[in-house]
Design a protein around this motif. Structure first.
Motif, short mmCIF file in Angstrom:
data_model
loop_
_atom_site.label_atom_id
_atom_site.label_comp_id
_atom_site.label_asym_id
_atom_site.label_seq_id
_atom_site.Cartn_x
_atom_site.Cartn_y
_atom_site.Cartn_z
N HIS A 123 43.01 -7.44 -64.74
CA HIS A 123 44.37 -6.83 -65.18
C HIS A 123 44.25 -5.42 -64.75
CE1 HIS A 123 48.03 -7.06 -67.39
NE2 HIS A 123 47.83 -5.82 -67.81
N ARG A 124 45.43 -5.05 -63.85
CA ARG A 124 45.42 -3.49 -63.51
C ARG A 124 46.06 -2.63 -64.45
NH1 ARG A 124 47.32 -1.04 -57.65
NH2 ARG A 124 46.43 1.18 -58.09
N GLY A 125 45.47 -1.45 -64.99
CA GLY A 125 46.09 -0.54 -65.72
C GLY A 125 47.22 0.20 -64.73
N ALA A 126 47.88 1.44 -65.22
CA ALA A 126 48.92 1.83 -64.31
C ALA A 126 48.88 3.19 -64.70
CB ALA A 126 50.24 0.97 -64.62
N GLY A 127 47.83 4.07 -65.28
CA GLY A 127 47.77 5.34 -65.70
C GLY A 127 48.01 5.56 -67.02
N ALA A 128 47.04 5.19 -67.80
CA ALA A 128 47.12 5.80 -69.18
C ALA A 128 45.86 5.91 -69.87
CB ALA A 128 48.18 4.92 -69.95
N TYR A 129 45.44 7.05 -70.21
CA TYR A 129 44.04 7.10 -70.75
C TYR A 129 43.86 6.38 -72.00
CZ TYR A 129 40.69 9.82 -73.49
OH TYR A 129 39.66 10.09 -74.46
N ILE A 130 45.20 6.40 -72.96
CA ILE A 130 44.97 5.85 -74.15
C ILE A 130 44.65 4.34 -74.16
CG2 ILE A 130 47.54 5.27 -74.29
CD1 ILE A 130 45.29 6.46 -77.06
N CYS A 131 44.91 3.51 -72.84
CA CYS A 131 44.66 2.21 -72.79
C CYS A 131 43.02 1.90 -72.87
CB CYS A 131 45.47 1.43 -71.35
SG CYS A 131 46.96 1.55 -71.74
N GLY A 132 42.36 2.93 -72.81
CA GLY A 132 40.80 2.81 -73.08
C GLY A 132 40.79 2.65 -74.50
N ARG A 151 45.14 20.21 -72.83
CA ARG A 151 46.20 19.69 -71.69
C ARG A 151 46.22 18.34 -71.38
NH1 ARG A 151 46.91 22.78 -66.29
NH2 ARG A 151 47.56 20.71 -65.65
N PHE A 152 44.82 17.93 -71.34
CA PHE A 152 44.44 16.50 -70.89
C PHE A 152 45.13 15.43 -72.12
CE2 PHE A 152 41.80 12.87 -71.62
CZ PHE A 152 41.91 12.05 -70.39
N TYR A 153 44.68 15.98 -73.25
CA TYR A 153 45.25 15.24 -74.52
C TYR A 153 46.61 15.20 -74.96
CZ TYR A 153 40.13 14.40 -75.27
OH TYR A 153 38.90 14.19 -74.88
N ALA A 154 47.15 16.47 -74.62
CA ALA A 154 48.53 16.54 -74.81
C ALA A 154 49.41 15.47 -73.66
CB ALA A 154 48.98 17.76 -74.69
N HIS A 155 48.82 15.52 -72.54
CA HIS A 155 49.38 14.72 -71.33
C HIS A 155 49.30 13.09 -71.85
CE1 HIS A 155 49.37 12.62 -67.56
NE2 HIS A 155 50.52 13.31 -67.30
N GLU A 156 48.08 12.86 -72.39
CA GLU A 156 47.80 11.34 -72.53
C GLU A 156 48.06 11.00 -73.95
OE1 GLU A 156 46.88 9.77 -70.10
OE2 GLU A 156 46.38 11.41 -68.53
N CYS A 194 49.61 13.75 -83.76
CA CYS A 194 48.81 13.74 -82.21
C CYS A 194 49.85 14.38 -81.11
CB CYS A 194 48.54 12.39 -82.01
SG CYS A 194 47.89 12.53 -80.44
N ARG A 195 51.19 13.96 -81.36
CA ARG A 195 52.18 14.22 -80.34
C ARG A 195 52.50 15.79 -80.45
NH1 ARG A 195 56.05 11.43 -82.62
NH2 ARG A 195 56.84 13.24 -83.79
N GLU A 196 52.57 15.95 -81.72
CA GLU A 196 53.04 17.73 -82.09
C GLU A 196 51.75 18.49 -81.95
OE1 GLU A 196 55.95 18.76 -82.26
OE2 GLU A 196 56.78 16.54 -82.07
N GLY A 197 50.69 17.91 -82.62
CA GLY A 197 49.42 18.82 -82.50
C GLY A 197 48.87 19.06 -81.06
N THR A 198 48.72 18.17 -80.40
CA THR A 198 48.07 18.29 -78.99
C THR A 198 49.30 19.30 -78.16
OG1 THR A 198 49.29 16.27 -78.17
CG2 THR A 198 46.90 15.94 -78.83
N ALA A 199 50.52 19.16 -78.43
CA ALA A 199 51.31 20.06 -77.72
C ALA A 199 51.15 21.46 -78.02
CB ALA A 199 52.74 19.55 -77.73
N TRP A 200 51.27 21.81 -79.47
CA TRP A 200 51.05 22.85 -80.03
C TRP A 200 49.78 23.65 -79.79
CZ3 TRP A 200 54.97 26.28 -80.70
CH2 TRP A 200 56.15 25.67 -81.02
N SER A 208 40.06 13.87 -80.63
CA SER A 208 39.42 14.15 -79.67
C SER A 208 39.92 15.68 -79.18
CB SER A 208 39.39 12.94 -78.71
OG SER A 208 38.96 11.74 -79.23
N CYS A 209 41.08 15.85 -79.15
CA CYS A 209 41.65 16.83 -78.95
C CYS A 209 41.15 18.26 -79.73
CB CYS A 209 43.09 16.86 -78.92
SG CYS A 209 43.91 18.66 -78.32
N ALA A 210 40.96 17.90 -81.21
CA ALA A 210 40.47 18.80 -81.76
C ALA A 210 39.01 19.04 -81.81
CB ALA A 210 40.98 18.34 -83.53
N ALA A 211 38.34 18.14 -81.39
CA ALA A 211 36.68 18.65 -81.27
C ALA A 211 36.60 19.54 -80.57
CB ALA A 211 35.92 17.01 -80.91
N PRO A 212 37.09 19.68 -79.02
CA PRO A 212 36.45 20.69 -78.39
C PRO A 212 37.21 22.32 -79.10
CG PRO A 212 37.95 19.42 -77.29
CD PRO A 212 37.51 18.76 -78.50
#
Lengths: 435, 180
Positions: free
Chosen positions: A171-180, A346-351, A359-365, A404-408
């Motif tokens: 099954h081929r994914g289509a570009g979404a980190y979260i699907c891991g 930026r990676f986490y905000a995008h993903e 998550c939605r607001e936290g990564t963006a801010w 994961s965004c908060a850790a680094p």
């Protein structure tokens, strides 16, 4: 063999034995190298005995969480007539990690054999192998391998004459980190947006299509045939002093090292040696500054913390981080930690799948505040603001993307605070144009 | 962003509105046969959605509103539902792109190793100028993507289905010459 570098004498070569050997890719080549013996042996073994062997071996999930594989298999309910599934997580997309890609590129049948054995152990009749959409080459190689395996009766109505049907669907994914994330992956297989599910239920109770499902990482499944043929005791013996972390681990090393690549070492291998001897350390004239040891989602380690650290699940936790997927991002003294942490955020905000507010607001801010700091417009209380944001992003969401965004961010501010303060105090040239 | 570029791709941007383009059915002939084989293989029709969208994109280069309607009808879903899925996944194009679609990884490990310079070289050499925009000759579209999973081979670049490792700014012209 090793790829792209020849195996180092200090490596323990099991899974990577045929990396770089295109002859191992075909069914015939794999059988010549001893392939599918383990599956035959497994078919002659009762599923419960097989699960007991994997438990005994100490094998733990290589995708990041480190959950004991045999225990996971044992969580599947007793067969009750409902369909059962094995899902192989080949969505490798954790920054810094590129080991599953090599397994699929060079030894596709090692993965298929591991899948076949696991399917037999948990009595699953359908295997989904979820490969990320960007992995075009592994996809082609795996597709060819599946076709060959069917042609030779490994899968289909009676795998190697066993009489109990096993099918494989790539099954081929289509570009979404979260699907891991395993439950997002299940939704993605079902033809949905890749939003993680609230747990419980866990996949063994209600997985893909609401049916019993086990999800394992590529490297975990590729290790299974070796345990079947060589035994649990052999696998347990591959450990440098810590009985909770056994076997070999493929460590992907990238960033500021002279020989980036995958290195297979026994659990507990000294991290210092991995980075400096195997991967060649930072370029000449540079010194080690920081390492993110387990894919980008784990806390950053300083050079001092790397010194004397054992590369296994517990060893890295002792030093305040995690083994995760085993993808090490190495940074030398030329790295701008604020810039790199912003890039990760930026990676986490995008993903972010955006279903949880934190998550939605936290990564963006987090990205916006870091951008402001990098542009020389940081405010004195910005670091406290970032830490407060991170606190609200940790342990409060459906999955751990926001953690994961908060850790680094948190570890970066704690360990490299001076670099952030220099930007805020305008003692450092802005790295970004004003926003 | 550090390179001063704006990502147009996700928003459609320069690609504009294509609702006026007449829809030519896509799920016909061999493409329809391929979809029917998938439907026979998957446990539910809905679970064929991602592969069905791949089929559409492989035959048309992008996924239009008309194609979304066809896929929805074939899988007993609503067009709104299918659109929700299409827009979740970054690899599905909701507008036409250049003949060659270039994806450049600039996530941290690659950024440490000069990926942003490779990206700048690609934008300059292709004439795309902006991320997500198509070059005036229609040959290329360049976008920046998050982690391609080949961090040991910076900079990895995906040109259509060709996964190319270790691309440097100097290597860009020779790499592009292979794509007409």
């Amino acid at each position: 063999m090793g790829y792209p570098h020849p195996s180092h004498p200090k490596e323990t070569v099991v899974l990577s034995k045929y990396f770089g050997d295109p002859g191992a890719r075909s069914y015939a080549g794999w059988v010549e190298r001893g392939g599918y013996q383990a599956f035959r042996q497994a078919l002659a073994t009762a599923p419960d005995a097989l699960i007991a062997t994997i438990k005994e071996s100490g094998l733990r999930g290589r995708g990041g969480a480190g959950f004991p594989t045999g225990v996971k298999w044992g969580l599947m309910p007793k067969p009750d007539g409902r369909a059962r599934f094995l899902v192989c997580n080949a969505d490798e997309s954790e920054p810094g990690t590129f080991k599953d890609r090599e397994i699929m590129r060079w030894t596709p049948h090692a993965l298929l054999e591991g899948c076949a054995i696991a399917a037999h152990a948990i009595a699953a009749e359908t295997i989904f192998i979820y490969i990320r959409g960007e992995f075009t080459e592994p996809w082609r190689i795996m597709s060819a391998a599946v076709e060959e395996a069917y042609a030779h009766g490994v899968f289909g109505p009676t795998p190697l004459g066993s009489g109990r049907r096993i099918d494989v669907i790539l099954h081929r994914g289509a570009g979404a980190y979260i699907c891991g994330e395993e439950t997002a992956m299940l939704n993605s297989i079902e033809g949905k947006r890749g939003n993680p599910r609230i747990k419980p239920h866990y996949p063994a109770q209600a997985g893909v299509f609401g049916l019993p499902t086990t999800i394992n990482n590529v490297e975990t499944l590729a290790a299974v045939p070796h345990i079947v043929t060589r035994g649990a005791a052999w696998h347990k013996s591959l450990s440098l002093g810590n009985p909770k972390s056994t076997g070999t681990k493929l460590i992907s090393i990238c960033g500021h090292v002279q020989r980036p690549g995958n290195y297979e070492v026994t659990m507990g291998f000294p991290m210092q040696e991995l980075i400096f001897e195997l991967a060649g350390g930072p370029p000449p004239g540079r010194t080690l500054k920081a390492v993110i040891p387990g894919g980008s989602s784990v806390p950053i380690m300083t050079a001092e913390e790397v010194d004397g650290c054992a590369t296994d699940y517990e060893g890295i936790v002792e030093r305040g981080s995690m083994l995760g997927s085993g993808g090490m991002i190495v940074m030398d003294d030329s790295a701008d930690m604020v810039y790199q942490i912003w890039r990760l955020a930026r990676f986490y905000a995008h993903e972010s799948c955006a279903q949880c507010t934190q998550c939605r607001e936290g990564t963006a801010w987090t990205v916006k505040v870091l951008e402001r700091i990098l542009a020389g417009k940081g405010r004195p209380d910005d670091l406290d603001l970032l830490l407060e944001l991170s606190e609200n992003m940790t342990g409060k969401t459906i999955c751990v993307l926001s953690d994961s965004c908060a850790a680094p961010v948190v570890s970066g501010i704690r360990k490299f605070r001076g670099e952030f303060e220099a930007y805020i105090a305008k003692a450092r040239q802005p790295a970004l144009a004003a926003v | 962003m550090s390179h001063g570029l704006q990502q147009l791709h996700r928003r459609g941007g320069a690609a504009g509105d294509h609702s006026d383009v007449p829809h030519e059915p896509v799920l016909v002939g061999p493409v329809r046969d391929q979809l029917d084989r998938l439907i026979a293989r998957y446990p539910t029709k809905q679970s064929c959605l991602l592969p069905a969208l791949w089929l559409v994109q492989e035959s048309r280069g992008w996924i239009s509103e008309g194609s979304i309607g066809e896929v929805a009808a074939a899988l007993d879903l609503t067009p709104a539902y299918v659109k929700g899925v299409v827009t979740f996944y970054t690899m599905y194009h909701t507008h036409p792109v250049g003949r060659h679609f270039i994806q450049v990884c600039t996530t941290s490990p690659c950024a440490l190793c000069g990926a942003e310079d490779t990206l700048r070289a690609l934008l300059k050499e292709t004439g795309c100028r902006e991320l997500g925009a198509t070059s005036p000759d229609g040959r290329f579209t360049v976008i920046e993507v998050e982690c391609l999973g080949a961090c040991g081979f910076p900079t990895p670049v995906l040109v259509d289905d060709d996964f190319i490792e270790n691309v440097t700014p100097e290597g860009v012209p020779a790499m592009l010459a292979r794509y007409k």
